[in-house]
Design an enzyme around this catalytic site. Structure first.
Site, PDB file in Angstrom:
ATOM      1  N   HIS A 177       0.635  -1.274   0.011  1.00  0.00           N
ATOM      2  CA  HIS A 177      -0.131  -0.003  -0.209  1.00  0.00           C
ATOM      3  C   HIS A 177       1.096   1.351  -0.086  1.00  0.00           C
ATOM      4  O   HIS A 177       0.351   2.226  -0.686  1.00  0.00           O
ATOM      5  CB  HIS A 177      -0.784  -0.158   1.414  1.00  0.00           C
ATOM      6  CG  HIS A 177      -1.862   1.040   1.259  1.00  0.00           C
ATOM      7  ND1 HIS A 177      -1.080   2.761   2.638  1.00  0.00           N
ATOM      8  CD2 HIS A 177      -2.783   1.087   0.515  1.00  0.00           C
ATOM      9  CE1 HIS A 177      -2.023   3.063   1.625  1.00  0.00           C
ATOM     10  NE2 HIS A 177      -3.130   3.027   1.094  1.00  0.00           N
ATOM     11  N   CYS A 206      35.202   5.291 -25.011  1.00  0.00           N
ATOM     12  CA  CYS A 206      34.549   4.861 -23.732  1.00  0.00           C
ATOM     13  C   CYS A 206      35.191   5.268 -22.585  1.00  0.00           C
ATOM     14  O   CYS A 206      34.940   5.318 -21.610  1.00  0.00           O
ATOM     15  CB  CYS A 206      34.260   3.585 -23.736  1.00  0.00           C
ATOM     16  SG  CYS A 206      35.424   1.970 -23.344  1.00  0.00           S
TER      17      CYS A 206
HETATM   18  C1  PEP Z   1      39.369   3.819 -19.974  1.00  0.00           C
HETATM   19  O1  PEP Z   1      41.016   3.742 -19.710  1.00  0.00           O
HETATM   20  O2  PEP Z   1      39.529   4.675 -21.024  1.00  0.00           O
HETATM   21  C2  PEP Z   1      38.414   2.835 -20.221  1.00  0.00           C
HETATM   22  C3  PEP Z   1      37.144   3.485 -20.161  1.00  0.00           C
HETATM   23  O3  PEP Z   1      38.800   1.702 -18.844  1.00  0.00           O
HETATM   24  P1  PEP Z   1      38.481   1.765 -17.041  1.00  0.00           P
HETATM   25  O4  PEP Z   1      39.026   3.332 -17.156  1.00  0.00           O
HETATM   26  O5  PEP Z   1      38.156   1.107 -16.436  1.00  0.00           O
HETATM   27  O6  PEP Z   1      40.381   1.188 -17.006  1.00  0.00           O
END
Ligand code: PEP
Ligand code: MG
Length: 818
Positions: free
Chosen positions: A421, A752
């Site tokens: 609830h 990334c």
């Molecule tokens: C990087 O090295 O840029 C990466 C994305 O990996 P991590 O930061 O996990 O080492």
């Protein structure tokens, strides 16, 4: 002469448009019996005592005038609500059944017995009001239901009690407050074959995620025994989440979340007279085990999909499992009301700055963060002593608590799941709530300043003190399209569904070590070697965490697979790049049981990390578990959108060894569409890009490590922080080189690392280099997308200018004229 309206209607003769005749609940049961049985959805058979029968019952006993007079007295202020309710209910309970009507109900009951092969079948007798589908769904279910009713006399008595329950105090004041004419609302009764859920289980199910509105999952709550305890928030139920787009493929089992709740008690049928149900404690095995097995979870999810498809909208359902036969049934279905009405074009995000000590953890309801002063409440009727805007802290709540909740800024409870609830009402009111914290009423105290956070994924937290909160609105209608793919970096499965609305091109980096840290917490080699572990403390902790798993390795594989699957689901069918573990030895050692398996290194950043671990004797068996989880996700659950990525791969020879090891574990590049990427984060990856490109489907630049190794600056060193600069020419030239080399070799290349999330000029530089994708932190997604769109437009313009000498000439002439 027109025939008299019927007293009873069998469920197979009613449908969803019959609310006026049989009330909301019966209409929907009828709809499912008539339309969904052929899809395999089982609904217990039964019949409705119609709303018209209710009206005739009142007329035959001359009750209308008495009720109207009692209500008039109440409105004039002469008689209290309690007395009014009591008088009306007593009048109805004293009414006599007109004989033909009683005969018809008894005949239908006999017929139910014939159909079920029982002389005196046990039935559930449930109220179904004609004004049940009111906008404020939390008020549904104000009328009573009676379970385990057997025999003519008991049945007629239960039906009359249902009639009387249309005038509970709560129902009267609710209708009064909203200006409903009492006499216009009628009560139909559903008489339905009893499901022996007392010895089985039951629960609630939604065909949409109740917190994030993610429409591709079914959320199931489950308890032992009858379901009432769930809504009353007396138990912490199991929670299961199933991914809808893959559930209809019977070879797959896309259960992306399975969590055992406390389930301390269960509601069972009582055999003693005058008491229909009672709560009893659950056994240890019941508390630790799951109420539903995987097959049952999948079957319910398939039904949820069928029901939602039939109604054409997200649905809120109740289910029960018969303890004798093990069969599942749907016992109620109604439209979901909160997420389906939300503004789909806006995404509100909250960020907490400088939060205090975490005091409590529970399930988060909603997505907001608020600060306030605690008020612990045990008696909901003491409304005046509750300050406006306080944080309401209670063991659990029921409809009597609604006025208090209206004054609160947040709700925190000891018990209850997502369909308690407290959760349902908070969600409808837009209040953040953290439910099922176990000991909120003990750990918090009146007047304590706290921050209640529901913005960090599935779990909700209460922090000490008043944190400062940043709120941002993302207008999803204004996100530009870009050629460069913009993906998301995702670490915690618990928060993955929060971002599903972002129009991202997938997940560019899911770091497996973060998932291990967040959900598994144990070193994989400690699970493999559990029996010979010397650290007794770690052993005890692992034994506790892995309860219910015969094989400790399965704990790792199952939890990791579900963690990955949840992230993969959030962006399905877009690619989701999952990187195999890249803990450094010092970080691995911190996992439970980790110390026995990790060497002490002077320089873990350059040590036993990434690819080198996977084929080494020290970690080979741990890597086998990582691969098993990946296979589970791709092959058993069906998330073929998952791409594998290898981190910190120093040489092409090392790449060969890793790929061979993976293939031996059943993860062969190219088989079943498996793509394998490699991080480009060591200068060797850049220098030998052509050779790496032959071995992998693509590169993802790890600018964090690449900067560290190009400039020779420890990325974790505070003293050298000024020297760590991804935008230094040494780094940008390296990046440009690898992008060109990858493209020349026909491989895809993305990034990334953190830099494009933080620096718009860096994101622009990457666009100029023609990078294929950028993966960024979710909270920077919109700004990166805007930057990329602008950079792409500038690039197009530049190219056009370069290409067209006529334009260049015209511009020069124009410039000269100036
Ligand atoms: C990087 O090295 O840029 C990466 C994305 O990996 P991590 O930061 O996990 O080492
Ligand atoms: Mg790295």
């Amino acid at each position: 002469m027109p025939s008299a309206p019927p007293t009873i209607l069998w469920f197979d003769k009613v449908g969803r448009s019959d609310i006026a005749r049989v009330g909301g609940k019966n209409a929907s049961l009828g709809e499912m019996v008539t339309k969904l049985k052929k899809r395999g959805v089982d609904v217990p058979t039964g019949f409705a005592v119609t709303a018209d029968a209710y009206r005739r019952f009142l007329a035959a006993n001359r009750l209308d005038a008495r009720i109207n007079a009692a209500i008039a007295d109440f409105r004039s202020g002469h008689v209290s609500l309690e007395e009014t309710g009591r008088n009306i209910r007593q009048a109805i309970l004293g009414g006599a059944w007109p004989s033909p009507m009683a005969a018809e109900i008894k005949a239908a009951y006999r017929e139910l017995g014939t159909r079920s092969g029982q002389r005196r079948p046990d039935v559930a007798v449930r109220s179904s009001a004609t004004a049940e589908d009111l906008p404020d769904a939390s008020f549904a279910g104000q009328q009573e239901s009676f379970l385990n009713v057997a025999g003519d006399t008991a049945l007629l008595d239960a039906c009359r009690r249902c009639f009387a329950s249309l005038y509970t105090d709560r129902a009267i004041s609710y209708r009064d407050a909203r200006g409903f004419e009492h006499c216009k609302v009628a009560l139909s009764v559903g008489v339905q074959m009893m499901i022996r859920a007392g010895s089985g289980g039951s629960g609630v199910m939604f065909s949409i995620d109740t917190e994030t509105g993610f429409e591709h999952v079914v959320l199931i709550n489950a308890v032992w025994g009858l379901g009432e305890n769930i809504v009353r928030g007396l138990v912490d139920p199991d929670e299961y989440v199933v991914f809808k787009p893959l559930v209809e493929n019977r070879r797959l089992a896309p259960i992306i979340e399975k969590h055992t709740g406390g389930k301390a008690i269960k509601l069972i049928y009582a055999n003693r007279d005058g008491q229909r149900t009672r709560n009893v404690p659950t056994s240890k095995a019941e508390r630790e085990g799951y109420v539903l097995g995987d097959d049952d979870i999948l079957q319910l999810a398939r039904w949820a999909v069928a029901i939602e498809r039939h109604y054409g909208m997200p649905m809120d359902m109740e289910w029960a499992r018969d303890g004798d036969t093990g069969k599942l049934y749907i016992v109620q279905a109604r439209p979901e009301t909160v997420q389906s009405r939300r503004d789909q074009g806006l995404l509100k995000t909250y960020r907490i700055r400088k939060k205090g000590r975490r005091i409590l953890t529970g399930l988060s309801v909603g997505d907001a963060v608020v600060t306030g002063v605690v008020r612990i409440v045990r008696d909901p009727h003491r409304l005046d002593s509750f300050p406006h805007g306080a944080v309401l802290v209670a063991e659990n709540t029921d409809p009597d608590w609604v006025p208090l909740m209206k004054r609160a800024s947040a709700v925190v409870t000891d018990h209850g799941g997502r369909t308690s609830h407290a959760a349902i009402v908070s969600r409808e009111m837009g209040l953040p709530a953290v439910v099922g914290c176990s000991d909120a009423t003990r750990l918090l105290h009146d007047d304590q300043e706290v921050t209640v956070s529901c913005a960090e994924g599935d779990e909700g937290f209460v922090y000490d003190g008043l944190a400062s909160i940043e709120v941002h609105d993302i207008d999803l209608g204004r996100v530009p399209d870009t050629r460069t793919k913009v993906m998301l970096n995702m670490a915690n499965p618990a928060a993955a569904l929060q971002w599903w609305r972002l129009p991202a091109d997938g997940i560019g980096l899911a770091r497996m070590e973060f998932i291990i840290n967040n959900v598994i917490k144990v070193h994989p080699m400690a699970l493999v070697n559990f029996d010979t572990l010397t650290d007794e403390g770690a052993k005890a902790e692992i034994a506790r965490l892995t309860q219910g798993f015969d094989d400790k390795r399965q704990y790792f594989v199952e939890l990791l697979a579900r963690g990955i699957a949840k992230i993969a689901a959030s962006q399905y069918p877009n690619p989701v790049i999952v990187r195999m573990s890249d803990f450094k030895t010092n970080e691995y050692a911190n996992l439970i049981g980790g110390r026995e398996f990790e060497p002490r290194e002077e320089n873990p950043m350059l040590g036993f990390r990434g690819a080198s671990r996977y084929y080494s004797d020290r970690y080979r068996e741990g890597f086998a578990l990582e691969c098993a989880a990946m296979r589970r996700v791709r092959e058993d659950m069906g998330f073929r959108n998952v791409v594998v990525m290898i981190p910190f791969c120093r040489t092409p020879e090392e790449a060969d060894r890793v790929l061979k090891t993976m293939a031996a574990h059943g993860l062969k590049r190219g088989r079943n569409g498996l793509e394998v990427y490699v991080m480009c984060e060591i200068p060797s990856n850049v220098v030998l890009a052509d050779q790496f490109a032959k071995r992998f489907d693509g590169f993802s630049i790890g600018s964090n490590d690449l900067t560290q190794l190009t400039l020779g600056v420890d990325r974790d060193s505070e003293a050298l922080a000024d020297l760590f600069d991804e935008r230094h020419e040494a780094v940008t030239r390296t990046i440009r080189t690898v992008i060109d080399a990858a493209h020349a070799a026909g491989a895809k290349v993305g990034i990334c690392g953190q830099a494009p999330s933080d620096y718009p000029d860096f994101a622009r530089f990457l666009v100029e280099c023609g990078i294929d994708s950028m993966s960024v932190s979710p909270d920077s997604f919109l700004s990166v997308k805007n930057t990329v769109a602008a950079a792409e437009a500038a690039r197009r313009k530049k190219k056009k200018t370069k290409k067209s000498p006529a334009t260049t000439k015209a511009r020069k002439t124009k410039a000269r004229r100036r």
